[in-house]
Scaffold this motif. Structure first.
Motif, mmCIF file in Angstrom:
data_model
loop_
_atom_site.group_PDB
_atom_site.id
_atom_site.type_symbol
_atom_site.label_atom_id
_atom_site.label_comp_id
_atom_site.label_asym_id
_atom_site.label_seq_id
_atom_site.Cartn_x
_atom_site.Cartn_y
_atom_site.Cartn_z
ATOM 1 N N ALA A 173 0.865 -1.174 0.000
ATOM 2 C CA ALA A 173 0.000 0.000 0.000
ATOM 3 C C ALA A 173 0.901 1.223 0.000
ATOM 4 O O ALA A 173 1.936 1.243 0.670
ATOM 5 C CB ALA A 173 -0.916 0.002 1.212
ATOM 6 N N GLU A 174 0.527 2.231 -0.804
ATOM 7 C CA GLU A 174 1.319 3.461 -0.856
ATOM 8 C C GLU A 174 0.759 4.475 0.134
ATOM 9 O O GLU A 174 -0.454 4.705 0.168
ATOM 10 C CB GLU A 174 1.308 4.053 -2.270
ATOM 11 N N VAL A 175 1.646 5.066 0.912
ATOM 12 C CA VAL A 175 1.255 6.066 1.902
ATOM 13 C C VAL A 175 1.244 7.444 1.241
ATOM 14 O O VAL A 175 2.218 7.833 0.580
ATOM 15 C CB VAL A 175 2.253 6.056 3.088
ATOM 16 N N LEU A 176 0.132 8.169 1.396
ATOM 17 C CA LEU A 176 -0.024 9.477 0.761
ATOM 18 C C LEU A 176 -0.477 10.488 1.810
ATOM 19 O O LEU A 176 -1.459 10.262 2.514
ATOM 20 C CB LEU A 176 -1.050 9.389 -0.373
ATOM 21 N N VAL A 177 0.249 11.584 1.908
ATOM 22 C CA VAL A 177 -0.044 12.553 2.962
ATOM 23 C C VAL A 177 -1.170 13.508 2.539
ATOM 24 O O VAL A 177 -1.330 13.804 1.343
ATOM 25 C CB VAL A 177 1.247 13.325 3.356
ATOM 26 N N VAL A 223 6.579 4.482 0.862
ATOM 27 C CA VAL A 223 6.606 5.877 1.309
ATOM 28 C C VAL A 223 7.304 6.721 0.244
ATOM 29 O O VAL A 223 8.323 6.314 -0.312
ATOM 30 C CB VAL A 223 7.356 5.992 2.664
ATOM 31 N N ASN A 224 6.738 7.880 -0.047
ATOM 32 C CA ASN A 224 7.343 8.786 -1.033
ATOM 33 C C ASN A 224 8.408 9.666 -0.382
ATOM 34 O O ASN A 224 8.195 10.222 0.697
ATOM 35 C CB ASN A 224 6.265 9.698 -1.629
ATOM 36 N N LEU A 225 9.538 9.794 -1.030
ATOM 37 C CA LEU A 225 10.574 10.712 -0.561
ATOM 38 C C LEU A 225 10.611 11.912 -1.494
ATOM 39 O O LEU A 225 10.275 11.798 -2.673
ATOM 40 C CB LEU A 225 11.954 10.044 -0.585
ATOM 41 N N LEU A 257 10.676 2.626 -0.706
ATOM 42 C CA LEU A 257 10.812 4.076 -0.802
ATOM 43 C C LEU A 257 10.673 4.475 -2.262
ATOM 44 O O LEU A 257 11.338 3.917 -3.134
ATOM 45 C CB LEU A 257 12.172 4.514 -0.246
ATOM 46 N N GLU A 258 9.768 5.426 -2.522
ATOM 47 C CA GLU A 258 9.535 5.868 -3.897
ATOM 48 C C GLU A 258 10.182 7.223 -4.121
ATOM 49 O O GLU A 258 10.035 8.129 -3.319
ATOM 50 C CB GLU A 258 8.024 5.972 -4.161
ATOM 51 N N LEU A 259 10.895 7.329 -5.220
ATOM 52 C CA LEU A 259 11.471 8.617 -5.571
ATOM 53 C C LEU A 259 11.289 8.856 -7.055
ATOM 54 O O LEU A 259 11.158 7.910 -7.828
ATOM 55 C CB LEU A 259 12.948 8.661 -5.196
ATOM 56 N N LEU A 307 11.222 3.713 -8.666
ATOM 57 C CA LEU A 307 11.283 4.970 -9.403
ATOM 58 C C LEU A 307 9.852 5.354 -9.792
ATOM 59 O O LEU A 307 9.188 4.631 -10.536
ATOM 60 C CB LEU A 307 12.180 4.809 -10.629
ATOM 61 N N ASP A 308 9.398 6.489 -9.260
ATOM 62 C CA ASP A 308 8.003 6.934 -9.371
ATOM 63 C C ASP A 308 7.805 7.819 -10.613
ATOM 64 O O ASP A 308 8.765 8.384 -11.124
ATOM 65 C CB ASP A 308 7.687 7.765 -8.119
ATOM 66 N N ASP A 309 6.568 7.924 -11.055
ATOM 67 C CA ASP A 309 6.192 8.823 -12.158
ATOM 68 C C ASP A 309 7.049 8.568 -13.391
ATOM 69 O O ASP A 309 7.388 9.503 -14.126
ATOM 70 C CB ASP A 309 6.340 10.303 -11.762
ATOM 71 N N PHE A 310 7.406 7.314 -13.612
ATOM 72 C CA PHE A 310 8.349 7.046 -14.689
ATOM 73 C C PHE A 310 7.769 7.413 -16.057
ATOM 74 O O PHE A 310 6.611 7.146 -16.350
ATOM 75 C CB PHE A 310 8.811 5.585 -14.690
ATOM 76 N N ALA A 357 1.849 -0.171 -12.690
ATOM 77 C CA ALA A 357 1.095 0.850 -13.420
ATOM 78 C C ALA A 357 0.297 1.671 -12.416
ATOM 79 O O ALA A 357 -0.386 1.124 -11.558
ATOM 80 C CB ALA A 357 0.163 0.187 -14.425
ATOM 81 N N GLU A 358 0.403 2.990 -12.529
ATOM 82 C CA GLU A 358 -0.319 3.887 -11.624
ATOM 83 C C GLU A 358 -1.487 4.522 -12.341
ATOM 84 O O GLU A 358 -1.356 4.916 -13.498
ATOM 85 C CB GLU A 358 0.600 5.044 -11.217
ATOM 86 N N GLY A 359 -2.619 4.631 -11.661
ATOM 87 C CA GLY A 359 -3.750 5.373 -12.235
ATOM 88 C C GLY A 359 -4.680 4.504 -13.064
ATOM 89 O O GLY A 359 -5.235 4.968 -14.061
ATOM 90 N N ILE A 360 -4.868 3.242 -12.656
ATOM 91 C CA ILE A 360 -5.821 2.372 -13.349
ATOM 92 C C ILE A 360 -7.227 2.752 -12.875
ATOM 93 O O ILE A 360 -7.529 2.649 -11.689
ATOM 94 C CB ILE A 360 -5.549 0.881 -13.044
ATOM 95 N N GLU A 361 -8.034 3.227 -13.809
ATOM 96 C CA GLU A 361 -9.373 3.688 -13.428
ATOM 97 C C GLU A 361 -10.472 2.797 -13.978
ATOM 98 O O GLU A 361 -11.620 2.909 -13.574
ATOM 99 C CB GLU A 361 -9.588 5.137 -13.894
ATOM 100 N N GLN A 400 -2.051 0.120 -9.369
ATOM 101 C CA GLN A 400 -2.910 0.763 -8.392
ATOM 102 C C GLN A 400 -3.759 1.794 -9.096
ATOM 103 O O GLN A 400 -3.420 2.236 -10.197
ATOM 104 C CB GLN A 400 -2.086 1.395 -7.257
ATOM 105 N N GLY A 401 -4.860 2.153 -8.500
ATOM 106 C CA GLY A 401 -5.707 3.150 -9.144
ATOM 107 C C GLY A 401 -7.100 3.141 -8.558
ATOM 108 O O GLY A 401 -7.451 2.264 -7.765
ATOM 109 N N PHE A 402 -7.879 4.147 -8.966
ATOM 110 C CA PHE A 402 -9.223 4.315 -8.431
ATOM 111 C C PHE A 402 -10.094 3.099 -8.724
ATOM 112 O O PHE A 402 -11.065 2.848 -8.030
ATOM 113 C CB PHE A 402 -9.880 5.577 -9.015
ATOM 114 N N ARG A 442 -9.793 4.303 -4.146
ATOM 115 C CA ARG A 442 -9.219 5.623 -3.926
ATOM 116 C C ARG A 442 -8.419 5.546 -2.638
ATOM 117 O O ARG A 442 -8.650 4.654 -1.819
ATOM 118 C CB ARG A 442 -10.338 6.653 -3.780
ATOM 119 N N PRO A 443 -7.478 6.488 -2.447
ATOM 120 C CA PRO A 443 -6.753 6.496 -1.174
ATOM 121 C C PRO A 443 -7.729 6.689 -0.009
ATOM 122 O O PRO A 443 -8.717 7.405 -0.146
ATOM 123 C CB PRO A 443 -5.830 7.713 -1.320
ATOM 124 N N PHE A 444 -7.467 6.003 1.099
ATOM 125 C CA PHE A 444 -8.302 6.153 2.297
ATOM 126 C C PHE A 444 -7.403 6.192 3.521
ATOM 127 O O PHE A 444 -6.194 5.934 3.427
ATOM 128 C CB PHE A 444 -9.330 5.014 2.391
#
Ligand code: C2E
Ligand code: MG
Ligand code: MG
Ligand code: MG
Length: 289
Positions: A58-62, A116-118, A148-150, A178-181, A235-239, A256-258, A262-264
């Motif tokens: 699970a990805e932690v999002l602030v 966790v995102n850095l 750790l995601e960067l 590596l995030d947002d690749f 893959a990020e953002g699977i809707e 991951q994706g909606f 959604r994040p909770f």
């Protein structure tokens, strides 16, 4: 010449501050106070094995529960946190909360992982490795269960220092992603030299994947290269279901994706896992691994 001084992060205070508007300065003061008064909250988004329908991590999002403006997303305030020089303290808080939660979650779900995102500035903090190691020891959490995601961008400012940090983190045994690749400028060639275990394909290619030949081509190229380098792909953002299906035919099995969730709130993760096992997991399947 502006007078320069050091912020709590030991970064040089941004002299551009002197030209900020009253609104911006007010927002900054509110953020400083918000962090002190614990107005920040941690959310999570499940990361799934697309074939098995089980949880990978699970990805932690602030989030910031702003007293005047309501809930704010990270893109609304992280840049301000960097300008204020409090981004590293924020990261430390996120890591502390996440690792403590990992210990609690693993009592019930032993294979649980959190990502966790850095931010780029964190990679310049020499003591980051010791800080993480101490938390892992304190809470008896295996390093490999922390990801750790960067972003590529985080590696472009001070590449030598950043890569040195990544190597130290790898030695510690945590996983690096590596995030947002696909959105940065680093070439696919550099992937080979980074001590990462997987890449996360940016949402912008995935959202409309089934409808865009260009995005299919780019995503396909990333999947092939990552696979040839022995890296995992997320893959990020699977809707939509169609995107999941397309990804599976392309050989991408994590995402991951909606469409999944959604994040909770972080505290909802254990109940979510139990519910997911009951409703969607294969009958009699063990805890998600
Ligand atoms: P990210 O790490 O790439 O996180 C994924 C973002 O995509 C999250 O936005 C998530 O809510 C969003 N997302 C997930 N699934 C979907 C989907 O199906 N469709 C769409 N359109 N979006 C989706 P969020 O939570 O607003 O976070 C934005 C960025 O802020 C993150 O991007 C990450 O770079 C950064 N961030 C979040 N939390 C932290 C943190 O604790 N520390 C640091 N340094 N950065 C953070
Ligand atoms: Mg991320
Ligand atoms: Mg991303
Ligand atoms: Mg992002």
């Amino acid at each position: 010449q502006h007078h320069r001084w050091h912020t709590p992060d030991n970064a040089v205070f941004d002299p551009g501050l002197l030209t900020y508007t009253d609104d911006k300065l007010r927002f900054m003061a509110e953020l400083r106070q918000g962090i002190e008064q614990q107005q920040l909250a941690l959310y999570v988004q499940p990361q799934m094995d697309l074939k098995q329908g089980t949880l990978e991590a699970a990805e932690v999002l602030v989030r910031w529960q702003h007293p005047r403006l309501g809930q704010l997303a990270p893109d609304d305030f992280l840049e301000t946190a960097e300008q204020l020089g409090v981004i590293y303290s924020l990261t430390q808080w996120v890591l502390q909360q996440s690792i403590q939660s990992l210990a609690e979650l693993q009592a019930e779900f032993p294979a649980m992982k959190l990502a966790v995102n850095l931010s780029s500035k964190d990679l310049l903090q020499d003591e980051l490795v010791d800080f993480i190691q101490a938390l892992l020891l304190q809470h008896q959490v295996r390093p490999a269960s922390l990801v750790l995601e960067l972003t590529e961008r985080a590696l472009t400012h001070e590449p030598v220092q950043a890569i040195t940090m990544l190597l130290r983190l790898q030695q510690l045994g945590v996983e690096l992603a590596l995030d947002d690749f696909g959105t940065g400028f680093s070439s696919l060639f550099h992937l080979r030299q980074l001590p990462i275990s997987h890449v996360k394909i940016d949402c912008s290619f995935i959202n409309d994947l089934h409808k865009s030949d260009t995005h299919i081509a780019i995503t396909g190229a990333i999947i092939d290269i990552a696979r040839n380098l022995g890296l995992g792909v997320v893959a990020e953002g699977i809707e939509e279901k169609q995107v999941e299906q397309k990804l599976l035919t392309m050989g991408c099995t994590r995402g991951q994706g909606f469409y999944y969730s959604r994040p909770f709130e972080l505290k909802g993760l254990a109940p979510w896992l139990k519910q997911w096992q009951k409703s969607s997991g294969p009958a009699g399947s063990p805890a998600p691994e």
